[in-house]
Every structure is written in structure tokens, then in C-alpha cells.
Design a protein around this motif. Structure first.
Motif, PDB file in Angstrom:
ATOM      1  N   TYR A  66     -14.692  -8.204 -14.152  1.00  0.00           N
ATOM      2  CA  TYR A  66     -15.420  -6.939 -14.135  1.00  0.00           C
ATOM      3  C   TYR A  66     -16.766  -7.111 -14.814  1.00  0.00           C
ATOM      4  CZ  TYR A  66     -11.166  -4.644 -12.599  1.00  0.00           C
ATOM      5  OH  TYR A  66     -10.076  -4.258 -11.870  1.00  0.00           O
ATOM      6  N   LEU A  98     -19.385   7.367  -9.519  1.00  0.00           N
ATOM      7  CA  LEU A  98     -18.811   6.697 -10.683  1.00  0.00           C
ATOM      8  C   LEU A  98     -18.607   7.669 -11.841  1.00  0.00           C
ATOM      9  CD1 LEU A  98     -20.793   3.356 -10.461  1.00  0.00           C
ATOM     10  CD2 LEU A  98     -18.354   3.698 -10.052  1.00  0.00           C
ATOM     11  N   THR A 127     -16.621  -3.278 -16.661  1.00  0.00           N
ATOM     12  CA  THR A 127     -16.581  -1.913 -16.126  1.00  0.00           C
ATOM     13  C   THR A 127     -16.408  -1.841 -14.610  1.00  0.00           C
ATOM     14  OG1 THR A 127     -18.046  -1.190 -17.897  1.00  0.00           O
ATOM     15  CG2 THR A 127     -17.859   0.271 -16.000  1.00  0.00           C
ATOM     16  N   LEU A 128     -17.143  -2.666 -13.853  1.00  0.00           N
ATOM     17  CA  LEU A 128     -17.166  -2.546 -12.397  1.00  0.00           C
ATOM     18  C   LEU A 128     -16.791  -3.858 -11.733  1.00  0.00           C
ATOM     19  CD1 LEU A 128     -20.272  -0.441 -11.289  1.00  0.00           C
ATOM     20  CD2 LEU A 128     -17.884   0.250 -11.397  1.00  0.00           C
ATOM     21  N   TYR A 184     -24.255   2.392 -15.265  1.00  0.00           N
ATOM     22  CA  TYR A 184     -23.237   1.491 -14.741  1.00  0.00           C
ATOM     23  C   TYR A 184     -23.902   0.197 -14.281  1.00  0.00           C
ATOM     24  CZ  TYR A 184     -20.781   5.947 -14.596  1.00  0.00           C
ATOM     25  OH  TYR A 184     -20.246   7.161 -14.928  1.00  0.00           O
ATOM     26  N   ALA A 244     -15.178   8.033 -13.699  1.00  0.00           N
ATOM     27  CA  ALA A 244     -15.051   8.011 -15.158  1.00  0.00           C
ATOM     28  C   ALA A 244     -14.315   9.244 -15.663  1.00  0.00           C
ATOM     29  CB  ALA A 244     -16.434   7.906 -15.799  1.00  0.00           C
ATOM     30  N   TYR A 280     -13.560   0.908 -10.768  1.00  0.00           N
ATOM     31  CA  TYR A 280     -14.118   1.291 -12.065  1.00  0.00           C
ATOM     32  C   TYR A 280     -13.031   1.098 -13.120  1.00  0.00           C
ATOM     33  CZ  TYR A 280     -15.546   4.227 -15.971  1.00  0.00           C
ATOM     34  OH  TYR A 280     -15.853   4.687 -17.228  1.00  0.00           O
ATOM     35  N   GLN A 321     -11.796   1.391 -17.197  1.00  0.00           N
ATOM     36  CA  GLN A 321     -11.978   1.990 -18.514  1.00  0.00           C
ATOM     37  C   GLN A 321     -10.818   1.521 -19.383  1.00  0.00           C
ATOM     38  OE1 GLN A 321     -11.868   6.516 -19.965  1.00  0.00           O
ATOM     39  NE2 GLN A 321     -13.577   6.129 -18.570  1.00  0.00           N
TER      40      GLN A 321
END
Length: 518
Positions: free
Chosen positions: A124, A60, A128-129, A212, A64, A146, A148
Motif C-alpha cells: 500500500y 476516497l 493507505t492506497l 491521498y 475513509a 483504501y 485504514q
């Protein structure tokens, strides 16, 4: 496996007059054995879960980093940025796709270019995930996404579920592991469910990532402690009691003998049980043999031929890989030194080396000694850098690779694209070949969209003007596809299986000018 606990060599003598005494050590030892087994299993569960969490954190972190590289492209026309997205995916060891989001709409993806689909940000975890059982491109293949996002701009980085499966299998060889992202769980089978898989278990250990929103759970099935004791501790003690009115003496004998992996590997090394097998590398243009890769096999006296997956990691762990490779190079030199008339000039011999070989300059002397057995230019020695351990650039490694190049030794990166260090090697060392891992070659036979990742790797190699060797070629379709895209050298079961020296030279003698078949 050759690393097994030896069975007991005797049983306690039964003497009726000393039955109570004979049972006493066992009654005292059982709780101790139970405590030892419980402590060991708990420790393994904690270590396996922690290692898996750290590895997923690293995946991850890479996602990122990729997201930060391309988030500034959000909002720009897809046709202007899709190649940049694909390039970013190609240099990432784990990313399957990169997708741009603008004002809540996924409008550009590295897989298919222009796209139009609303982003469901609420799915998410912590924004984030997201762990999915599949998507529209690969509905039966899990994917970890992932996310952002900032001020209407966003990036989605997809990590193929196979990476998660490999992570769980590698770290969960002795304990069941699961990864949880929100309410979704994935196991080593690749199945994604909305609940914890399995019933209440023993020694359950859960560790959460600090960076995370995911957790890793390790656990054993009910009764694992007793099963472990039955497999490893029986019998742990054998009690011999000799009682008599005149003697009144007892004798105890511990019969459990253990052969540690390190001891067994040292024994095999001294016995010369590690032998070379050779797999041809074929020139895709002319169909002739360009050279061979040397693969180490263990000819165990009782277990037969042991595959390298079972002993190479242990050899590296016990610092035995360097003497094993040194012994292998001598065997290869002996195999080929007397057969030069069967080999074309410039025949390539590839041997794998790891970070442990690059700690000093002894490798230069070994390569020099190897090449001195052949006429100049008749054999080209290729060292394949494996990625199980990272080779960092130091003054010693810089001098090492410079001296190797002066000797005419070529450098290849093995299994390119599957480890952390591929791009670092390209930046820090002068390499001659990239060996494309078989996992990428297998994509050729799958859905057409899955070929984008392989094409990006090929494009990267072409731009860097590096020769390519494709591993794991098993079908004519794969061969045609790779040849059309400029891959010069091919290796795989389509051409030949790994074989011992006698079989190799027999094949060369039968068909020296065209590709032999397995």
C-alpha cells in the motif's frame, strides 16, 4: 452532434497583383490561432485533471468515512459483524466491499463473510492506497483499495474499478486521463499497468491529491494543436483582396460561423423539438403495465433522434432544463388527456425533475395544471429526483414537497445508489419509490458474489418499506431473481423499448391486460 462548427462559406479571390497583401493577414493570424489553440488545450487538460482528482478525492473521503464507521469492529467474530459490514457497503455510493483486518490477517469480508488471508501492508502506497488489476473475487476487474489501520486493527475498503473508469471517461472526453497510485496506472480502458501509458505527449498536466497518495495525469497526443486547428480553425479568415490601378481596395470577410450549444438548445426549445418517449413499468406480480416513465428525446431536424446523454447535461448547464421539462409535461398531458379510455385507473406517469425545479414553488402549479387535465385518481403523477445536481433541504423545498404530496404527487429517487445524494434524499424527503439503477441489475447475470451489493440495496429498501422499481431488466433470469426478492415493478428492454405516444397506445390497445413486447 448538433453542436458543430459551420463550414466556411467562401474563398479568397486570387488577384496576382495583390498576392502579398492577401497572404499577410493569414501569416499574422496563424501564430495567433496556434497560441489560442495551445492555450485552450492546456486549460482543458488542467481542468479535466483537476476535476477528476477532486472526484476521486470525494470517493476516497467516502471510503475513509466508511472505514471509520467499522474499524471499531476489528477483532470481533466475523459472524457477529459481517451484516454490519454489508450494511455499510450498501449505503456507500462507491464501496464494493469492506474487509476487517486483525493482527495482519484479513479475517472477515462483506462479500463472503469469514476469510483467512494475510494482509500485505507493504504493497500500500504510504500504507493507505493500493491499485490492483483484480483480486481473487474479480480477477479481470480493477479495484482501488483504501486501507485504514491502527494498533493491530484495520479496515480495507474496496472501490470498484468501474467507478475509476467512469470518472476518467466523464472527465476525459476531450483529453486522455490516467490515474497513478504508486507505480500502478489505470486508464479509461480499465487496464492497470506498471508504467505511464503512451509516449511523450503535448500539454501534459499532472495534479496530486493533498489527502491521498495518487496523481491524475492529463495529456494530448503529439500534433494535437495542429489537429485542433485543422478541425476548428479552417478557414478562420478568408481574405478577399481587390486590387486595381483604379480601385486599390481590399475586402476581408470572416466566414466562420459558430452555433453555441446554448443557442442551439434555445432554438430547439422554441421549435418544440424535445419530445416525450415512454417506457412501460410492469407489475412483476401480474405482468400488466403499472405505468410509464417519460424520457426526453431531441427530434433534431438534421441529426435525427438525439439521446438525452448528449443534451441533458448541457441543458442543465445553460439553465434550460426547467423550461424543457415544463414543455415536456405539456406534451405528455396532451398525449394522455384524450386517451383515458385506454388507461386503467391509477396509471402512473413518471417525469424526471432536477434540483433546478426545486428552487421555488412553480413546480407545484405545473403539477396542479397537469393533474387538472385528468379525472381525480385516474392518473398518478410521479416525480423522479435525479442525482446530477444535489437537492438540499431548505424551507422552500420542505414547503414544495409538502404541497406536492397534498396534490397526490408521488416522489421517486432515480438511479438509486449511483450518486452522492441517495441517502440524503431518504433522510430529508418522504419518498415513495426507489428506482434501482441498471448497473446493479446487470450484476444478476454475473458471478454470484456480485449479487451481494444488490441484495443489500433490496434489503435496505424493504426495511424502509419503500416500493422498488428495477431499471434495465433485460433477461428472464433477472426478472425471476428480482420477483423472488420482492421487487414489485420492473422496467427494461425485456418488456418494451422507449417509444413515442402513438406506438405506446397501439401497444396498449393490442394488449391492455398483459405485458406488451418490444
Amino acid at each position: 452532434m448538433p453542436f458543430s462548427t459551420l463550414s466556411s462559406r467562401g474563398r479568397a479571390w486570387r488577384l496576382s497583383s495583390s498576392l502579398g497583401v492577401a497572404l499577410l493577414p493569414l501569416l499574422l493570424g496563424l501564430p495567433l490561432m496556434y497560441w489560442q489553440a495551445a492555450t485552450l488545450l492546456q486549460g482543458r487538460a488542467e481542468k479535466s485533471a483537476t476535476d477528476a482528482r477532486q472526484q476521486l478525492d470525494a470517493m476516497l473521503d467516502d471510503a475513509a468515512r466508511s472505514a471509520r464507521e467499522v474499524i471499531g469492529l476489528s477483532g470481533q467474530p466475523c459472524e457477529d459483524v459481517e451484516q454490519t459490514l454489508r450494511s455499510q457497503v450498501a449505503i456507500s455510493p462507491f464501496s464494493r466491499s469492506a474487509n476487517l483486518v486483525h493482527d495482519g490477517v484479513i479475517y472477515c469480508t462483506s462479500l463472503i463473510g469469514a476469510y483467512d488471508n494475510e494482509e500485505d501492508a507493504d504493497t500500500y502506497v504510504q500504507g493507505t492506497l493500493r491499485l490492483m488489476a483484480g483480486n481473487s473475487v474479480t480477477p479481470d476487474r480493477a479495484v482501488l483499495v483504501y486501507r485504514q489501520a491502527t494498533a493491530g486493527h484495520g479496515v480495507l475498503i474496496g472501490i470498484d474499478g468501474q467507478h475509476l473508469i467512469n470518472l476518467l471517461r466523464l472527465n476525459g472526453q476531450e483529453v486522455a486521463l490516467q490515474i497513478a497510485v504508486g507505480e500502478n496506472w489505470i486508464t479509461a480502458s480499465g487496464a492497470v499497468t506498471s508504467a505511464n501509458n503512451g509516449a511523450i505527449t503535448e500539454y501534459a498536466f499532472e495534479t496530486a491529491s493533498s489527502g491521498y497518495p495518487f496523481q491524475v495525469l492529463a495529456s494530448y497526443p503529439q500534433g494535437a494543436t495542429l489537429q485542433y486547428m485543422q478541425a476548428h480553425y479552417q478557414p478562420q479568415w478568408l481574405l478577399f483582396v481587390i486590387l486595381g490601378a483604379l480601385a486599390g481596395a481590399g475586402t476581408y470577410r470572416l466566414s466562420l460561423r459558430s452555433a453555441s450549444p446554448g443557442t442551439e438548445l434555445k432554438r430547439a426549445l422554441e421549435a418544440g423539438e424535445f419530445v416525450p418517449y415512454y417506457q412501460p413499468v410492469v407489475d412483476a406480480q401480474h405482468g400488466c403495465w403499472h405505468g410509464v416513465e417519460t424520457l426526453m428525446r431531441w427530434q433534431h431536424p438534421t441529426e435525427g433522434l438525439v439521446s438525452p446523454d448528449q443534451f441533458i447535461p448541457l441543458a442543465e448547464r445553460f439553465d434550460l432544463i426547467v423550461p424543457m421539462t415544463r414543455q415536456l409535461m405539456r406534451r405528455v398531458r396532451e398525449d394522455f388527456a384524450g386517451r383515458l379510455e385506454q388507461l386503467p385507473a391509477g396509471f402512473h406517469l413518471s417525469i424526471n425533475v432536477t434540483a433546478a425545479h426545486c428552487q421555488d414553488l412553480h413546480l407545484v402549479d405545473e403539477c396542479r395544471e397537469f393533474l387538472e387535465a385528468f379525472p381525480v385518481g385516474h392518473i398518478v403523477l410521479v416525480l423522479e429526483l435525479t442525482e446530477r445536481q444535489m437537492i438540499t433541504s431548505t424551507a422552500v423545498t420542505d414547503q414544495l414537497f409538502a404541497k406536492l404530496r397534498d396534490l397526490g404527487v408521488r416522489i421517486a429517487i432515480d438511479d438509486f445508489g449511483t450518486g452522492h445524494s441517495s441517502l440524503a434524499y431518504l433522510r430529508e424527503f418522504r419518498v415513495d419509490f426507489l428506482k434501482i439503477d441498471r448497473s446493479f441489475i446487470s450484476m444478476i447475470d454475473s458471478h454470484a458474489l456480485s449479487r451481494h451489493l444488490l441484495d443489500n440495496i433490496l434489503d435496505l429498501a424493504m426495511r424502509l418499506q419503500l416500493a422498488l422499481v428495477a431499471e434495465g431488466v433485460e433477461s428472464l433470469e433477472q426478472r425471476r431473481y428480482l420477483s423472488q426478492r420482492g421487487v414489485r415493478y420492473l422496467q427494461g428492454y425485456l418488456f418494451a423499448l422507449p417509444m413515442p405516444a402513438e406506438a405506446l397506445f397501439t401497444a396498449l390497445q393490442v394488449a391492455p391486460d398483459h405485458e406488451p413486447r418490444a
